[in-house]
Design a protein around this motif. Structure first.
Motif, PDB file in Angstrom:
ATOM      1  N   ALA A  72       0.835  -1.208   0.000  1.00 13.13           N
ATOM      2  CA  ALA A  72       0.000   0.000   0.000  1.00 13.13           C
ATOM      3  C   ALA A  72       0.869   1.257   0.000  1.00 13.13           C
ATOM      4  N   LEU A  73       1.927   1.275   0.847  1.00 13.62           N
ATOM      5  CA  LEU A  73       2.814   2.440   0.889  1.00 13.62           C
ATOM      6  C   LEU A  73       3.574   2.586  -0.425  1.00 13.62           C
ATOM      7  N   ASP A  74       3.983   1.471  -0.989  1.00 13.47           N
ATOM      8  CA  ASP A  74       4.693   1.506  -2.268  1.00 13.47           C
ATOM      9  C   ASP A  74       3.826   2.177  -3.339  1.00 13.47           C
ATOM     10  N   LYS A  75       2.577   1.738  -3.458  1.00 14.61           N
ATOM     11  CA  LYS A  75       1.679   2.315  -4.479  1.00 14.61           C
ATOM     12  C   LYS A  75       1.398   3.779  -4.205  1.00 14.61           C
ATOM     13  N   TRP A  76       1.163   4.092  -2.933  1.00 13.28           N
ATOM     14  CA  TRP A  76       0.842   5.474  -2.554  1.00 13.28           C
ATOM     15  C   TRP A  76       2.009   6.399  -2.911  1.00 13.28           C
ATOM     16  N   THR A  77       3.227   5.973  -2.542  1.00 11.17           N
ATOM     17  CA  THR A  77       4.395   6.813  -2.767  1.00 11.17           C
ATOM     18  C   THR A  77       4.667   6.986  -4.258  1.00 11.17           C
ATOM     19  N   ARG A  78       4.488   5.914  -5.019  1.00 13.52           N
ATOM     20  CA  ARG A  78       4.681   6.026  -6.474  1.00 13.52           C
ATOM     21  C   ARG A  78       3.646   6.960  -7.104  1.00 13.52           C
ATOM     22  N   GLY A  79       2.439   6.946  -6.590  1.00 16.58           N
ATOM     23  CA  GLY A  79       1.412   7.864  -7.087  1.00 16.58           C
ATOM     24  C   GLY A  79       1.783   9.316  -6.824  1.00 16.58           C
ATOM     25  N   TYR A  80       2.279   9.564  -5.604  1.00 12.52           N
ATOM     26  CA  TYR A  80       2.760  10.906  -5.251  1.00 12.52           C
ATOM     27  C   TYR A  80       3.870  11.343  -6.188  1.00 12.52           C
ATOM     28  N   LEU A  81       4.832  10.465  -6.396  1.00 16.34           N
ATOM     29  CA  LEU A  81       5.966  10.844  -7.254  1.00 16.34           C
ATOM     30  C   LEU A  81       5.473  11.230  -8.641  1.00 16.34           C
TER      31      LEU A  81
END
Lengths: 200, 200
Positions: A72-81
């Motif tokens: 979940a954190l991986d996807k969230w952070t990639r979305g932010y980037l």
């Protein structure tokens, strides 16, 4: 017709082009008088807030949080980037203004719930979220920085750096590889904070 | 007397105050004509390079690299953060211009040698360095961002976020805790990249 999302989009464009944002310049870009803007927003801070909401709406607000926390954190952070990388010159503006948007609070609530129920300590939650965000903001700035080129380096004076640069992509993959490496390291390091983590 | 270090220091001050840098404004701040500046520097890019060198000279160029890599990277990164945090509004300027200073190449050479001799793969070196730098730049921006305050959050709508914020400092310790957590996680995650790392 002027509306808040149109103002936000124009402000993002302006910040992208000029690296800064003023009300007169935004009014000019929208072809309206500054007074017309004040019918929709209270001032510059609210415009920056709208810009951030515009970015977040398109990336985070409809996420699926039912995955395990690392995914979940991986996807969230990639979305932010992805959102920030699309507007790199606006990043400094967006990074240093208080987060007050209800939508962002809703995202933080999801992340906080996920991390608390995954076993992280109460005082680790905001530092973890903030560390991920700082890394992502810095990575967005890095994505528009030119690479260190091996040709710029004196090989005989910096032989190890030359080796490292020989093994570094010089295209967009450079910034992506750094982001992937850092994100993976952060998530691995976070896992080590869990009380039931087994260290070797 | 105008010299390169005085130009660099004035440019850092100007960027701190205005978040941007122009030759006419810098000349005004130094009380000289723009043409006088061009006796010392070729233009804006070189001034930005001098600003970065000025920061780096005071933090990294005389480091002791004989420690084990985790301690050496920890100290290096903390030195960077301190330098950038002293000039947060200059960070975006410094982050998106090519690194060409001989002094910075010398630091990279030290880090690259340390990591290569510690067993990291050749293609991991620049991504690791870049990830550390991106995290540090983002953390410097975060250090001037106001905290999310629990009073701004609707407790009933965001109960988990409220718990997390109740356990987050609201002073300078907030940004410091996030930096400490992220740096520790990055170093833990980097260790897991080593071929002789034992996973549990």
């Amino acid at each position: 017709m002027l509306d808040r999302r149109r103002i936000a989009a124009a402000a993002l464009d302006l910040a992208d082009q000029q690296g800064t944002l003023t009300i007169p310049a935004l009014a000019r870009a929208l072809g309206v008088a500054p007074s017309a803007l004040y019918h929709h927003v209270s001032g510059r801070d609210e415009i920056i807030s709208l810009m951030r909401e515009e970015l977040i709406i398109t990336t985070s607000c409809d996420r699926d949080w039912s995955q395990p926390w690392p995914q979940a954190l991986d996807k969230w952070t990639r979305g932010y980037l992805a959102a920030f990388t699309a507007h790199p010159r606006a990043v400094p503006l967006l990074a240093t203004t208080p987060l007050a948007e209800p939508c962002i609070h809703a995202v933080y609530e999801e992340v906080a719930e996920l991390l608390l129920t995954s076993g992280f300590a109460k005082d680790q939650i905001m530092p973890m979220i903030t560390a991920l965000e700082s890394f992502t903001l810095g990575s967005a700035l890095d994505s528009i920085a030119p690479p260190v080129m091996v040709s710029d380096v004196a090989r005989e004076k910096a032989p190890h750096l030359a080796i490292a640069l020989d093994h570094t992509p010089t295209d967009q993959q450079r910034a992506q590889a750094a982001f992937d490496t850092g994100l993976q390291a952060l998530l691995t390091g976070f896992a080590a904070l869990l009380p039931d983590h087994h260290t070797p």
